[in-house]
Design a protein around this motif. Structure first.
Motif, PDB file in Angstrom:
ATOM      1  N   UNK A 217       0.864  -1.175   0.000  1.00  0.00           N
ATOM      2  CA  UNK A 217       0.000   0.000   0.000  1.00  0.00           C
ATOM      3  C   UNK A 217       0.902   1.225   0.000  1.00  0.00           C
ATOM      4  N   UNK A 218       0.769   2.050  -1.012  1.00  0.00           N
ATOM      5  CA  UNK A 218       1.707   3.147  -1.255  1.00  0.00           C
ATOM      6  C   UNK A 218       0.923   4.452  -1.312  1.00  0.00           C
ATOM      7  N   UNK A 219       1.320   5.442  -0.494  1.00  0.00           N
ATOM      8  CA  UNK A 219       0.675   6.760  -0.496  1.00  0.00           C
ATOM      9  C   UNK A 219       1.763   7.820  -0.558  1.00  0.00           C
ATOM     10  N   UNK A 220       1.685   8.711  -1.551  1.00  0.00           N
ATOM     11  CA  UNK A 220       2.612   9.832  -1.671  1.00  0.00           C
ATOM     12  C   UNK A 220       1.816  11.126  -1.603  1.00  0.00           C
ATOM     13  N   UNK A 221       2.296  12.058  -0.796  1.00  0.00           N
ATOM     14  CA  UNK A 221       1.617  13.333  -0.583  1.00  0.00           C
ATOM     15  C   UNK A 221       2.131  14.355  -1.581  1.00  0.00           C
ATOM     16  N   UNK A 222       1.201  15.027  -2.279  1.00  0.00           N
ATOM     17  CA  UNK A 222       1.570  16.029  -3.265  1.00  0.00           C
ATOM     18  C   UNK A 222       1.488  17.438  -2.717  1.00  0.00           C
ATOM     19  N   UNK A 223       0.826  18.325  -3.458  1.00  0.00           N
ATOM     20  CA  UNK A 223       0.729  19.730  -3.100  1.00  0.00           C
ATOM     21  C   UNK A 223      -0.654  20.043  -2.533  1.00  0.00           C
ATOM     22  N   UNK A 224      -0.753  21.117  -1.713  1.00  0.00           N
ATOM     23  CA  UNK A 224      -2.084  21.516  -1.226  1.00  0.00           C
ATOM     24  C   UNK A 224      -2.957  21.986  -2.387  1.00  0.00           C
ATOM     25  N   UNK A 225      -4.236  21.598  -2.333  1.00  0.00           N
ATOM     26  CA  UNK A 225      -5.173  21.931  -3.413  1.00  0.00           C
ATOM     27  C   UNK A 225      -6.260  22.890  -2.944  1.00  0.00           C
ATOM     28  N   UNK A 226      -6.099  23.484  -1.756  1.00  0.00           N
ATOM     29  CA  UNK A 226      -7.067  24.441  -1.253  1.00  0.00           C
ATOM     30  C   UNK A 226      -8.224  23.779  -0.540  1.00  0.00           C
ATOM     31  N   UNK A 227      -8.817  24.519   0.390  1.00  0.00           N
ATOM     32  CA  UNK A 227      -9.995  24.043   1.131  1.00  0.00           C
ATOM     33  C   UNK A 227      -9.685  22.722   1.835  1.00  0.00           C
ATOM     34  N   UNK A 228      -8.543  22.653   2.540  1.00  0.00           N
ATOM     35  CA  UNK A 228      -8.076  21.497   3.318  1.00  0.00           C
ATOM     36  C   UNK A 228      -7.846  20.250   2.460  1.00  0.00           C
ATOM     37  N   UNK A 229      -7.694  20.436   1.163  1.00  0.00           N
ATOM     38  CA  UNK A 229      -7.471  19.298   0.267  1.00  0.00           C
ATOM     39  C   UNK A 229      -5.991  19.242  -0.128  1.00  0.00           C
ATOM     40  N   UNK A 230      -5.517  18.012  -0.347  1.00  0.00           N
ATOM     41  CA  UNK A 230      -4.149  17.769  -0.811  1.00  0.00           C
ATOM     42  C   UNK A 230      -4.193  16.753  -1.941  1.00  0.00           C
ATOM     43  N   UNK A 231      -3.317  16.951  -2.894  1.00  0.00           N
ATOM     44  CA  UNK A 231      -3.194  15.924  -3.933  1.00  0.00           C
ATOM     45  C   UNK A 231      -2.430  14.730  -3.368  1.00  0.00           C
ATOM     46  N   UNK A 232      -2.842  13.551  -3.783  1.00  0.00           N
ATOM     47  CA  UNK A 232      -2.203  12.321  -3.319  1.00  0.00           C
ATOM     48  C   UNK A 232      -2.103  11.334  -4.469  1.00  0.00           C
ATOM     49  N   UNK A 233      -1.080  10.516  -4.387  1.00  0.00           N
ATOM     50  CA  UNK A 233      -0.913   9.410  -5.320  1.00  0.00           C
ATOM     51  C   UNK A 233      -1.052   8.123  -4.532  1.00  0.00           C
ATOM     52  N   UNK A 234      -2.033   7.305  -4.923  1.00  0.00           N
ATOM     53  CA  UNK A 234      -2.326   6.062  -4.218  1.00  0.00           C
ATOM     54  C   UNK A 234      -2.015   4.880  -5.136  1.00  0.00           C
ATOM     55  N   UNK A 235      -1.348   3.869  -4.575  1.00  0.00           N
ATOM     56  CA  UNK A 235      -1.026   2.655  -5.321  1.00  0.00           C
ATOM     57  C   UNK A 235      -1.336   1.439  -4.457  1.00  0.00           C
ATOM     58  N   UNK A 236      -1.857   0.419  -5.103  1.00  0.00           N
ATOM     59  CA  UNK A 236      -1.907  -0.925  -4.523  1.00  0.00           C
ATOM     60  C   UNK A 236      -1.134  -1.816  -5.486  1.00  0.00           C
ATOM     61  N   UNK A 237       0.064  -2.242  -5.058  1.00  0.00           N
ATOM     62  CA  UNK A 237       0.974  -2.968  -5.945  1.00  0.00           C
ATOM     63  C   UNK A 237       1.076  -4.415  -5.466  1.00  0.00           C
ATOM     64  N   UNK A 238       0.523  -5.351  -6.224  1.00  0.00           N
ATOM     65  CA  UNK A 238       0.571  -6.754  -5.787  1.00  0.00           C
ATOM     66  C   UNK A 238       1.966  -7.351  -5.915  1.00  0.00           C
ATOM     67  N   UNK A 239       2.361  -8.113  -4.912  1.00  0.00           N
ATOM     68  CA  UNK A 239       3.590  -8.921  -4.923  1.00  0.00           C
ATOM     69  C   UNK A 239       4.848  -8.089  -5.163  1.00  0.00           C
ATOM     70  N   UNK A 240       4.827  -6.843  -4.701  1.00  0.00           N
ATOM     71  CA  UNK A 240       6.012  -6.006  -4.847  1.00  0.00           C
ATOM     72  C   UNK A 240       7.197  -6.585  -4.066  1.00  0.00           C
ATOM     73  N   UNK A 241       6.922  -7.154  -2.912  1.00  0.00           N
ATOM     74  CA  UNK A 241       8.001  -7.707  -2.086  1.00  0.00           C
ATOM     75  C   UNK A 241       8.723  -8.853  -2.783  1.00  0.00           C
ATOM     76  N   UNK A 242       8.084  -9.491  -3.763  1.00  0.00           N
ATOM     77  CA  UNK A 242       8.725 -10.596  -4.473  1.00  0.00           C
ATOM     78  C   UNK A 242       9.881 -10.107  -5.340  1.00  0.00           C
ATOM     79  N   UNK A 243       9.824  -8.842  -5.766  1.00  0.00           N
ATOM     80  CA  UNK A 243      10.951  -8.283  -6.517  1.00  0.00           C
ATOM     81  C   UNK A 243      12.196  -8.282  -5.649  1.00  0.00           C
ATOM     82  N   UNK A 244      12.057  -7.759  -4.429  1.00  0.00           N
ATOM     83  CA  UNK A 244      13.212  -7.707  -3.525  1.00  0.00           C
ATOM     84  C   UNK A 244      13.629  -9.119  -3.104  1.00  0.00           C
ATOM     85  N   UNK A 245      12.649  -9.988  -2.865  1.00  0.00           N
ATOM     86  CA  UNK A 245      12.984 -11.359  -2.458  1.00  0.00           C
ATOM     87  C   UNK A 245      13.750 -12.080  -3.560  1.00  0.00           C
ATOM     88  N   UNK A 246      13.348 -11.884  -4.819  1.00  0.00           N
ATOM     89  CA  UNK A 246      14.057 -12.519  -5.911  1.00  0.00           C
ATOM     90  C   UNK A 246      15.494 -12.047  -6.007  1.00  0.00           C
TER      91      UNK A 246
END
Length: 668
Positions: free
Chosen positions: A597-626
């Motif tokens: 589960x990956x969340x990156x915080x971007x810039x403020x977008x006004x009215x208490x809002x922020x841009x965000x980048x959300x990812x759900x990456x399956x089996x990412x840990x298998x890259x490092x394990x390999x």
């Protein structure tokens, strides 16, 4: 006086390197034992002086000595002590000093662990490494001195590049350089064998553990660099075919081919010319990586130098090393001979085909990396060669390499039969087909997708794992001995090969699923809002200011929940480093065995809002394990006790024996 002491240490190291490069070489040529004996103490002294210089630079950083230009350019009083240490190699001059220290360390290791080799051969090896040290010491002293004084001293430093202020940067460059420089040992062994005319099984046998050790360190270095890109750059990716990423990947591909070629040279006496060329090519690509990163010809977060004079020196040094090596090879090549013969279908032919494909893959990466530079120089036209080119050219080349990787270990030496191979590998093909068809159904329904490319990649991953399992089963169950006895008798080199091949399969699984089946969104979220992605609910709870040792940040709190499971709390940050006023996104990642589960915080977008980048990456840990499995395989191959037994047999036979004792013909 600490910086002056560092310069003095480098000058003395240069004098020792000149002695190490010339006197033992002359002694080996004329048979003067006293001159050859100089090589080992010179290697010890050079290592001590290089480490003294490195210690002086590290002390200058820890003491915030801003009268040293390099320290003032890469440090700051608020910089944490751990990152002050990382700053020693965080810029151009320090990274080259680290390269020299690694080179002197590898030289010392060769001097220490090669006492059972013929003295003339060792003298030539250490002399070659001495001349490599001469080149880098001249570069440090005259073009890239890390101890240059700044008068008057700066009141405050500029700070280390915030992108490099990460724990991974404390480990990643030393690991990468250990791999880069480690291939200098294989190169020196090859040049020494060409000089002596002794291109035999003994040369290949002694090169193998050093090559495996360098390959292991380079694998770990690439792994750490990819992980750093994944969680520091904040874009959710782990590989972008950046030119500097390619600079480390090219010698890794060539080094992989070299490992397999040396195995055939040792066991069958074949591929001798090919092994020498691969040793030269692998180290040449390591030097090319240095030229690309340190000359300023690249625009990358990794490229530190912008002085064309430095790049010209490195280019001239690389031309001298590579050109001289190829001229020597051309002179000696007619005397090398063909080596052992083998049939069109055999383990030798499979390994040869695999090596040709790996080399072609390395050349395709080289072309994609250098073509934009050549076009810029010749026509002033700037273009970018990115992932589409590499995916279109590199991936089709690697597919047959993975296929051949599964066949090679189970094929017999000299001559293999198609029916026997088909019988041995039918289950591996079945595993690959099942993985391609069924594995996507193991993913959540929201992430299931189908494409020909991902299906084929999963087939290859299953084939790699299945063929490794089939080979292990057959190796451990064929014969009259109990399988437990056979497990104990298998050499480390065989276990290393098995783990490395399995690691490639695990890596392909992870890369295919993480990149082909991920879910991602970039959006604006207000405090209190919730958004769903791939079955997970991301709720933006709030944001608050925090103060770090040398940065100010806005830290968000995001709750990620899934039906029936406890929520996960993530804290992505948007940092501003005070010294340079440079903003940096610090992603928050929850790592799991089957998803990230990956969340990156971007810039403020006004009215208490922020841009965000959300990812759900399956089996990412298998890259490092390999990658870790591959590195572990390299470690086992490098520490195979058969090489120690061979050294003991050589010692028992006495120095007049002149040749190493044969190793058992087990494994590759």
């Amino acid at each position: 006086m600490i910086p002056e002491l560092g310069v003095f240490a480098l000058v003395l190291a240069l004098l020792l390197a000149l002695i190490q490069g010339s006197l033992p070489l002359a002694g080996a040529h004329w048979g003067v034992a006293g001159w050859m004996a100089v090589a080992r103490p010179a290697a010890v002294g050079q290592f001590a002086l290089a480490m003294l210089a490195f210690g002086c630079l590290a002390t200058s950083f820890l003491q915030n000595d801003f009268s040293v230009l390099y320290v003032a350019s890469n440090s700051h009083t608020e910089l944490p002590a751990a990152y002050r240490l990382a700053a020693v190699w965080g810029g151009h001059e320090g990274s080259m000093l680290l390269w020299l220290c690694m080179l002197s360390g590898w030289t010392l290791a060769v001097a220490r662990f090669s006492r059972q080799l013929p003295p003339a051969f060792v003298a030539r090896v250490l002399a070659v490494m001495g001349w490599l040290s001469v080149g880098f010491l001249l570069f440090l002293l005259f073009l890239s001195n890390p101890f240059t004084r700044l008068m008057p001293p700066a009141l405050e430093g500029r700070d280390l590049n915030p992108l490099l202020q990460d724990p991974g940067m404390v480990i990643h460059p030393p690991m990468l350089y250990m791999g880069y420089v480690g291939f200098s040992v294989a190169f020196a062994f090859a040049i020494a064998a060409l000089l002596s005319g002794e291109l035999n099984a003994a040369w290949a046998r002694w090169s193998r553990p050093w090559t495996a050790a360098a390959w292991m360190f380079l694998t770990l270095g690439i792994l750490l660099g990819s992980a750093w890109a994944y969680y520091v750059l904040g874009w959710g990716g782990w590989w972008f075919w950046d030119p500097v990423e390619n600079a480390s990947f090219m010698p890794w591909l060539a080094g992989t081919a070299l490992l397999h070629s040396l195995a055939v040279t040792e066991k069958r006496g074949a591929f001798r010319s090919w092994s020498v060329l691969l040793a030269i090519l692998t180290f040449s690509l390591s030097l090319l990586g240095t030229f690309l990163v340190r000359s300023g010809v690249l625009t990358s977060v990794h490229a530190f130098a912008v002085d064309p004079g430095r790049g010209l020196f490195i280019l001239a040094f690389m031309v001298a090393v590579v050109g001289g090596s190829l001229l020597l090879f051309g002179w000696r090549a007619p005397r090398i001979g063909m080596g052992g013969s083998f049939a069109l279908l055999s383990r030798e032919s499979m390994l040869l085909a695999n090596n040709v494909v790996l080399t072609a893959a390395a050349m395709s990466v080289l072309l994609g990396t250098l073509y934009p530079l050549a076009l810029d120089v010749l026509h002033g036209e700037k273009i970018s060669v990115g992932p589409p080119y590499f995916e279109a050219v590199f991936v089709p080349l690697m597919a047959p390499a993975i296929f051949l990787m599964g066949i090679g270990p189970v094929a017999r030496w000299k001559n293999a039969q198609v029916p026997e191979l088909a019988r041995r590998l039918r289950w591996a093909l079945a595993v690959g087909g099942a993985a391609a068809l069924l594995w996507p159904f193991a993913l959540p329904a929201e992430q299931r997708a189908w494409s020909p490319v991902s299906t084929f990649a999963l087939l290859l991953a299953g084939w790699a794992l299945g063929s490794a399992g089939v080979h292990a089963w057959q190796r451990l169950h064929e014969g009259a001995d109990d399988w437990r006895t056979r497990v104990r008798r298998q050499p480390r080199g065989w276990w290393g090969m098995l783990l490395a091949h399995a690691g490639i399969g695990v890596f392909i699984f992870g890369a295919t699923l993480a990149d082909g089946f991920e879910s991602k969104r970039e959006l604006s979220l207000r405090v209190g809002e919730t958004v769903s992605l791939a079955g997970y609910d991301f709720r933006f709870v709030g944001i608050a200011p925090v103060r770090g040792p040398n940065y100010d940040a806005q830290r968000a709190t995001v709750l990620v929940s899934r039906a029936g499971r406890a929520p996960v709390t993530l804290h992505p940050e948007k940092r501003t480093y005070r010294a340079q006023q440079m903003p940096l996104t610090q992603a928050a990642i929850d790592v799991g065995p089957t998803r990230d589960l990956f969340v990156a915080l971007g810039e403020p977008a006004g009215d208490s809002a922020w841009t965000m980048r959300l990812h759900v990456k399956p089996y990412m840990a298998w890259i490092w394990a390999g990658c870790l499995l591959m590195a572990l395989g390299g470690l086992l191959a490098a520490t195979d006790r058969r090489y120690r037994l061979a050294r003991a047999a050589r010692t028992a036979s006495g120095p007049a024996a002149g040749t190493l004792q044969p190793l058992p013909r087990e494994g590759i």
